[in-house]
Enzyme design. Structure first.
Site, PDB file in Angstrom:
ATOM      1  N   TYR A   1       0.852  -1.188   0.000  1.00 24.93           N
ATOM      2  CA  TYR A   1       0.000   0.000   0.000  1.00 24.93           C
ATOM      3  C   TYR A   1       0.890   1.242   0.000  1.00 24.93           C
ATOM      4  CZ  TYR A   1      -5.077  -0.256   0.406  1.00 24.93           C
ATOM      5  OH  TYR A   1      -6.422  -0.351   0.138  1.00 24.93           O
TER       6      TYR A   1
ATOM      7  N   GLU B   1      -0.450   4.900  -0.518  1.00 25.95           N
ATOM      8  CA  GLU B   1      -1.238   6.113  -0.763  1.00 25.95           C
ATOM      9  C   GLU B   1      -0.357   7.349  -0.607  1.00 25.95           C
ATOM     10  OE1 GLU B   1      -4.391   5.774   2.038  1.00 25.95           O
ATOM     11  OE2 GLU B   1      -5.646   4.550   0.724  1.00 25.95           O
TER      12      GLU B   1
ATOM     13  N   ASP C   1      -6.558  13.834 -25.022  1.00 25.52           N
ATOM     14  CA  ASP C   1      -6.604  12.430 -24.611  1.00 25.52           C
ATOM     15  C   ASP C   1      -5.988  11.630 -25.751  1.00 25.52           C
ATOM     16  OD1 ASP C   1      -7.177   9.805 -24.072  1.00 25.52           O
ATOM     17  OD2 ASP C   1      -9.315  10.100 -23.720  1.00 25.52           O
TER      18      ASP C   1
ATOM     19  N   THR D   1      -3.896   6.254 -21.901  1.00 28.33           N
ATOM     20  CA  THR D   1      -3.754   4.907 -21.353  1.00 28.33           C
ATOM     21  C   THR D   1      -2.330   4.451 -21.642  1.00 28.33           C
ATOM     22  OG1 THR D   1      -4.568   3.999 -23.431  1.00 28.33           O
ATOM     23  CG2 THR D   1      -6.174   4.264 -21.659  1.00 28.33           C
TER      24      THR D   1
ATOM     25  N   LYS E   1      -2.320   0.571 -25.166  1.00 31.44           N
ATOM     26  CA  LYS E   1      -2.695   0.500 -26.578  1.00 31.44           C
ATOM     27  C   LYS E   1      -1.424   0.567 -27.426  1.00 31.44           C
ATOM     28  CE  LYS E   1      -7.331   2.353 -25.709  1.00 31.44           C
ATOM     29  NZ  LYS E   1      -7.297   2.935 -24.362  1.00 31.44           N
TER      30      LYS E   1
ATOM     31  N   ARG F   1      -2.316  -2.285 -18.385  1.00 37.76           N
ATOM     32  CA  ARG F   1      -3.535  -1.474 -18.443  1.00 37.76           C
ATOM     33  C   ARG F   1      -3.541  -0.450 -17.296  1.00 37.76           C
ATOM     34  NH1 ARG F   1      -7.451  -3.340 -21.660  1.00 37.76           N
ATOM     35  NH2 ARG F   1      -9.050  -2.386 -20.384  1.00 37.76           N
TER      36      ARG F   1
END
Length: 493
Positions: free
Chosen positions: A86, A88, A241, A267, A270, A276
């Site tokens: 973790y 954060e 984008d 992203t 692609k 991903r």
């Protein structure tokens, strides 16, 4: 060295009598609860499904424009022990301890992201934590806008993305339309090319606070300078984008949005060929100047506003992919993607099919099937039966996204398998034969897709063509894993 055999010999278990957990050495405790067993040993059902999917990918002609085959190195990083942690917050400012190595991973990823796109770290920063392109986009909107502020993005039937403010006459579909006021712009209904004049006129009336440029099914280049001028006329932010074309941008095979935009999202899976996830790039500026607050706003929008702890294993995978994207080999790959997409478009045109915008400048081809009296849904379905994966897609002028008039085709995945132009000419031949089969079946079954599917399942011609497709697909290498490792009983025929 202590091995399992040594432990079993030293501490033999009498399975007929109950044994206290405290009597077992730690090694055997881990074995008994499945913490140190392989996936095959622990869960053969899931193992088999994964193997079947690997074989499907190897045996298939993957033409979905938003998919690619990532490398073995990316898979190793993405499946690493980093998934346990973790973290954060940002490097150096975490809400948990024990992040010294995670901080180095994330800092390296941020450094490589800027290097891959040739960005000056004094003028640009990047957040590498978004879980996906959609969450990256909503975080960018959260950073730039207040609820009910106005935005303009490319309409979905014109090739835009859901997250760019898509809504129908009856329903606000995307959260970007639910929380903000959205007015879409469109392509020219005759040519399929962006209508910048009409966009400029609409912006003068609507006066948006944000203009989004970018698409999920638009095959032509973007005029970022023109869009910057339109945005500046109304004091609006300009956000690109580049989820679909980021690999081409990194390889300098597409126009550079960073020269004109305030924020750029993408992203990573692609054309960039990573795991991903998503990235948000933001301009940096001295205090008091325009965009001097973007870094703080973007980072706060990602966490704590929209996400929890980042997926450190995925960030490591992104870092590996970004290192690869900066290589000469990747630049050659990006060039080949464009050559292959163009070859596919020209081959389909030579057979009399309509291609939206009459060609392509990037990695994708939008195939308009309306002149052939065939829906994108039926074309996608027959291709599934033939082991060719495409996706049905709206074409400008469509009245319903549920019954789209076309299919979107992409070159990135098959190019990763070594396909060249001549191979995509053969792919076009398979698609042509699929379309002709679909028309023949439709002539006997009518419009209902359920009847169409029943006929597909019974067609000997479909089964024969599928064998040809699979033989062709398996003649090419597979990135990321060895198809020979797939067990025989998982090789779907």
């Amino acid at each position: 060295m202590v091995t399992e055999n040594w432990v079993c010999a030293r501490f033999p278990l009498d399975l007929a009598s109950p044994v206290s957990q405290t009597d077992l050495p730690a090694f055997l405790l881990l074995q008994n609860v499945g913490l140190n067993t392989t996936l095959l040993e622990e869960d053969k059902e899931i193992y088999d499904l994964i193997q079947k999917e690997k074989w499907r990918q190897y045996s298939c002609l993957e033409l979905i424009a938003s998919e690619n085959f990532t490398s073995q190195a990316v898979m190793e990083a993405n499946g690493s022990a980093l998934t346990n942690k973790y973290s954060e917050g940002l490097p150096g400012a975490r809400y948990y301890g024990g992040n010294e190595w995670v901080d180095e991973v994330e800092n390296l990823c941020r450094k490589r992201a800027l290097e891959a796109f040739r960005l000056n770290p004094e003028k640009w920063g990047v957040n590498v934590q978004p879980y996906s392109g959609s969450t990256a986009n909503f975080s960018a909107l959260t950073a730039l806008l207040s609820p009910h502020d106005r935005l303009m993005g490319l309409d979905l039937p014109s090739g835009g993305h859901l997250t760019h403010g898509y809504a129908t006459a009856k329903k606000k579909v995307s959260s970007s339309a639910i929380y903000f006021e959205s007015f879409p712009y469109q392509v020219d209904m005759q040519t399929g090319v962006l209508d910048y004049d009409k966009l400029e006129q609409s912006a003068a009336l609507y006066r948006p606070k944000l203009i989004i440029c970018g698409a999920s099914a638009y095959a032509r280049e973007w005029d970022y300078a023109r869009l910057r001028k339109i945005a500046d006329a109304h004091g609006a932010y300009l956000m690109a984008d580049i989820a679909h074309i980021s690999g081409l941008v990194a390889a300098q095979e597409a126009a550079d949005p960073f020269a004109h935009c305030d924020i750029v999202t993408t992203t990573t899976h692609k054309t960039l060929r990573g795991p991903r996830a998503g990235l948000i790039f933001f301009q940096r500026a001295p205090k008091g100047e325009k965009n001097s607050d973007l870094e703080e706003k973007v980072n706060f929008a990602v966490f704590p506003s929209n996400q929890g702890g980042p997926h450190n294993n995925t960030i490591a995978g992104i870092a590996v992919a970004l290192k690869q994207a900066a290589s000469p080999e990747f630049r050659q790959y990006a060039k080949q993607v464009k050559l292959n997409a163009s070859a596919l478009a020209e081959a389909l045109k030579s057979k009399g099919y309509k291609i939206v915008t009459d060609g392509t400048d990037n990695h994708l081809v939008l195939w308009d099937l309306r002149p052939n009296k065939l829906t994108g849904s039926k074309m996608e379905k027959i291709c599934d039966y033939l082991n060719i994966t495409v996706n049905k897609n709206a074409v400008h002028g469509d009245s319903s996204a549920l019954v789209p008039g076309g299919c979107r085709l992409g070159a990135p995945a098959l190019t990763s398998r070594g396909f060249k132009e001549k191979d995509f000419v053969q792919v076009a031949e398979f698609l042509h034969r699929a379309a002709q089969l679909a028309l023949s079946i439709q002539a006997n079954t009518g419009k209902m897709i359920k009847d169409f599917i029943v006929a597909l399942e019974a067609s000997d011609e479909v089964k024969s063509l599928r064998k040809e497709v699979e033989t062709f697909a398996r003649s090419f290498p597979m990135p990321g894993f060895d198809p020979a490792s797939v067990p025989e009983d998982c090789r779907i025929h």
